[in-house]
Design a protein around this motif. Structure first.
Motif, PDB file in Angstrom:
ATOM      1  N   HIS A   1       0.836  -1.350   0.044  1.00  0.00           N
ATOM      2  CA  HIS A   1      -0.077   0.133  -0.037  1.00  0.00           C
ATOM      3  C   HIS A   1       0.822   1.205  -0.116  1.00  0.00           C
ATOM      4  O   HIS A   1       1.324   1.742   0.840  1.00  0.00           O
ATOM      5  CB  HIS A   1      -0.914  -0.125   1.212  1.00  0.00           C
ATOM      6  N   ALA A   2       1.228   1.719  -1.178  1.00  0.00           N
ATOM      7  CA  ALA A   2       2.101   2.953  -1.248  1.00  0.00           C
ATOM      8  C   ALA A   2       1.593   4.293  -0.987  1.00  0.00           C
ATOM      9  O   ALA A   2       0.368   4.418  -1.320  1.00  0.00           O
ATOM     10  CB  ALA A   2       2.790   2.690  -2.679  1.00  0.00           C
ATOM     11  N   ALA A   3       2.077   4.995  -0.363  1.00  0.00           N
ATOM     12  CA  ALA A   3       1.879   6.518   0.072  1.00  0.00           C
ATOM     13  C   ALA A   3       2.180   7.080  -1.450  1.00  0.00           C
ATOM     14  O   ALA A   3       1.567   8.124  -1.677  1.00  0.00           O
ATOM     15  CB  ALA A   3       2.665   6.882   1.222  1.00  0.00           C
ATOM     16  N   MET A   4       3.263   6.739  -2.086  1.00  0.00           N
ATOM     17  CA  MET A   4       3.816   7.273  -3.364  1.00  0.00           C
ATOM     18  C   MET A   4       4.546   6.196  -4.117  1.00  0.00           C
ATOM     19  O   MET A   4       5.221   5.550  -3.580  1.00  0.00           O
ATOM     20  CB  MET A   4       4.848   8.650  -2.884  1.00  0.00           C
ATOM     21  N   THR A   5       4.263   6.354  -5.364  1.00  0.00           N
ATOM     22  CA  THR A   5       4.896   5.579  -6.528  1.00  0.00           C
ATOM     23  C   THR A   5       5.925   6.612  -7.305  1.00  0.00           C
ATOM     24  O   THR A   5       5.199   7.403  -7.809  1.00  0.00           O
ATOM     25  CB  THR A   5       4.209   4.776  -7.258  1.00  0.00           C
ATOM     26  N   VAL A   6       6.978   6.161  -7.582  1.00  0.00           N
ATOM     27  CA  VAL A   6       7.886   7.024  -8.643  1.00  0.00           C
ATOM     28  C   VAL A   6       8.200   6.128  -9.790  1.00  0.00           C
ATOM     29  O   VAL A   6       8.691   5.185  -9.582  1.00  0.00           O
ATOM     30  CB  VAL A   6       9.243   7.573  -7.920  1.00  0.00           C
ATOM     31  N   ALA A   7       7.272   6.392 -10.763  1.00  0.00           N
ATOM     32  CA  ALA A   7       7.387   5.603 -12.022  1.00  0.00           C
ATOM     33  C   ALA A   7       8.738   5.879 -12.908  1.00  0.00           C
ATOM     34  O   ALA A   7       8.743   7.033 -13.006  1.00  0.00           O
ATOM     35  CB  ALA A   7       6.039   5.672 -12.808  1.00  0.00           C
ATOM     36  N   ARG A   8       9.211   4.961 -13.171  1.00  0.00           N
ATOM     37  CA  ARG A   8      10.535   5.213 -14.025  1.00  0.00           C
ATOM     38  C   ARG A   8      10.002   5.380 -15.576  1.00  0.00           C
ATOM     39  O   ARG A   8       9.510   4.412 -15.793  1.00  0.00           O
ATOM     40  CB  ARG A   8      11.490   3.861 -14.021  1.00  0.00           C
ATOM     41  N   ALA A   9      10.450   6.484 -16.212  1.00  0.00           N
ATOM     42  CA  ALA A   9      10.085   6.771 -17.574  1.00  0.00           C
ATOM     43  C   ALA A   9       8.793   6.939 -17.959  1.00  0.00           C
ATOM     44  O   ALA A   9       8.237   8.251 -17.930  1.00  0.00           O
ATOM     45  CB  ALA A   9      10.467   5.623 -18.609  1.00  0.00           C
ATOM     46  N   MET A  10       7.820   5.941 -17.641  1.00  0.00           N
ATOM     47  CA  MET A  10       6.294   6.148 -17.858  1.00  0.00           C
ATOM     48  C   MET A  10       5.475   5.221 -17.066  1.00  0.00           C
ATOM     49  O   MET A  10       5.874   4.382 -16.444  1.00  0.00           O
ATOM     50  CB  MET A  10       5.977   5.807 -19.362  1.00  0.00           C
ATOM     51  N   VAL A  11       4.542   5.997 -16.820  1.00  0.00           N
ATOM     52  CA  VAL A  11       3.235   5.185 -16.113  1.00  0.00           C
ATOM     53  C   VAL A  11       2.877   3.666 -16.568  1.00  0.00           C
ATOM     54  O   VAL A  11       2.615   3.991 -17.943  1.00  0.00           O
ATOM     55  CB  VAL A  11       2.105   6.112 -15.554  1.00  0.00           C
ATOM     56  N   LYS A  12       2.868   2.851 -16.189  1.00  0.00           N
ATOM     57  CA  LYS A  12       2.381   1.336 -16.484  1.00  0.00           C
ATOM     58  C   LYS A  12       0.561   1.530 -16.292  1.00  0.00           C
ATOM     59  O   LYS A  12       0.006   2.189 -15.431  1.00  0.00           O
ATOM     60  CB  LYS A  12       2.683   0.414 -15.672  1.00  0.00           C
ATOM     61  N   THR A  13       0.094   1.087 -17.461  1.00  0.00           N
ATOM     62  CA  THR A  13      -1.277   0.901 -17.561  1.00  0.00           C
ATOM     63  C   THR A  13      -2.121   0.328 -16.456  1.00  0.00           C
ATOM     64  O   THR A  13      -3.021   0.870 -15.847  1.00  0.00           O
ATOM     65  CB  THR A  13      -1.892   0.075 -18.740  1.00  0.00           C
ATOM     66  N   GLY A  14      -1.653  -0.489 -15.715  1.00  0.00           N
ATOM     67  CA  GLY A  14      -2.153  -1.166 -14.492  1.00  0.00           C
ATOM     68  C   GLY A  14      -2.343  -0.200 -13.361  1.00  0.00           C
ATOM     69  O   GLY A  14      -3.254  -0.099 -12.496  1.00  0.00           O
ATOM     70  N   MET A  15      -1.497   0.705 -13.413  1.00  0.00           N
ATOM     71  CA  MET A  15      -1.378   1.589 -12.113  1.00  0.00           C
ATOM     72  C   MET A  15      -2.498   2.777 -12.122  1.00  0.00           C
ATOM     73  O   MET A  15      -2.684   3.332 -11.157  1.00  0.00           O
ATOM     74  CB  MET A  15       0.040   2.338 -12.301  1.00  0.00           C
ATOM     75  N   VAL A  16      -3.205   2.872 -13.308  1.00  0.00           N
ATOM     76  CA  VAL A  16      -4.216   3.695 -13.571  1.00  0.00           C
ATOM     77  C   VAL A  16      -5.735   3.060 -13.502  1.00  0.00           C
ATOM     78  O   VAL A  16      -6.668   3.845 -13.541  1.00  0.00           O
ATOM     79  CB  VAL A  16      -4.268   4.938 -14.479  1.00  0.00           C
ATOM     80  N   GLN A  17      -5.628   1.765 -13.313  1.00  0.00           N
ATOM     81  CA  GLN A  17      -6.905   1.104 -13.521  1.00  0.00           C
ATOM     82  C   GLN A  17      -7.340   0.686 -11.923  1.00  0.00           C
ATOM     83  O   GLN A  17      -6.380   0.567 -11.083  1.00  0.00           O
ATOM     84  CB  GLN A  17      -6.621  -0.113 -14.245  1.00  0.00           C
TER      85      GLN A  17
END
Length: 197
Positions: free
Chosen positions: A173-189
């Motif tokens: 349960h992340a308080a923050m995620t730092v995505a490398r290069a680009m956000v992955k599709t699953g992260m916004v679903q």
């Protein structure tokens, strides 16, 4: 915002490394520095636990630990596997961390002193993993979640599917995620989006 699948991100990395000649260690260095900068800018904590898995995500976490230490933070590396089992760029980052003398322990052989620290960096599982986390990573995720400390995920929270947005048991349960290069599709679903912070 531009979204990519895990496979698209792997292909972009491959092109960057093989076609453009950017070393994987450089990509890892950039990712780790970005995470450490965001963690410090957002929280300002001086004591961090870094959870290290076996792949490149773990290598990124090792870079994070070095930059946090360089910024004057107290860090503790918590390996979910035997550190000597790391391979490739992650192994090289482990060797660098060892030369720096960064303190470490191997879970579950040693207990994690959660309450002596202010925040957690999740570098256990990356976009290349699928299915529910297995032991000892599963227990380590549960302990991290139960600690009450804010968790900063490297690239993606451990235990979510980068493509489908599925959430496995357990999941960071992340308080923050730092995505490398680009956000992955699953992260916004849904439901994974709720785990990313």
């Amino acid at each position: 915002m531009r979204l990519v699948s895990a496979e698209q991100m792997r292909e972009m990395d491959r092109i960057t490394i093989e076609d453009y000649g950017v070393p994987q260690l450089s990509l890892m260095e950039n990712a780790g520095k970005a995470v450490s900068d965001e963690a410090l800018n957002t929280y300002g904590f001086r004591r961090w636990i870094i959870l290290v898995g076996k792949g490149n995500n773990g290598g990124d976490g090792l870079v994070v630990s070095r930059h946090l230490a360089e910024a004057g933070c107290e860090v503790l590396l918590v390996y979910a596997i035997d550190p000597d089992a790391l391979q490739g760029s992650a192994k090289r980052q482990r060797e660098i961390a060892d030369k720096w003398g960064l303190p470490r322990l191997v879970y579950p052989h040693s207990p994690v002193p959660w309450q002596e620290y202010d925040g957690i960096i999740d570098a256990l599982l990356g976009t290349g993993t699928s299915g529910a986390p297995r032991e000892p990573v599963a227990s380590l995720i549960r302990e991290a979640n139960d600690s009450g400390l804010p968790i900063v995920a490297v690239d993606i929270p451990s235990g979510i599917d980068a493509d489908s947005g599925a959430v496995y048991d357990p999941c960071v349960h992340a308080a923050m995620t730092v995505a490398r290069a680009m956000v992955k599709t699953g992260m916004v679903q849904y439901p994974a989006g709720d785990q990313c912070g």
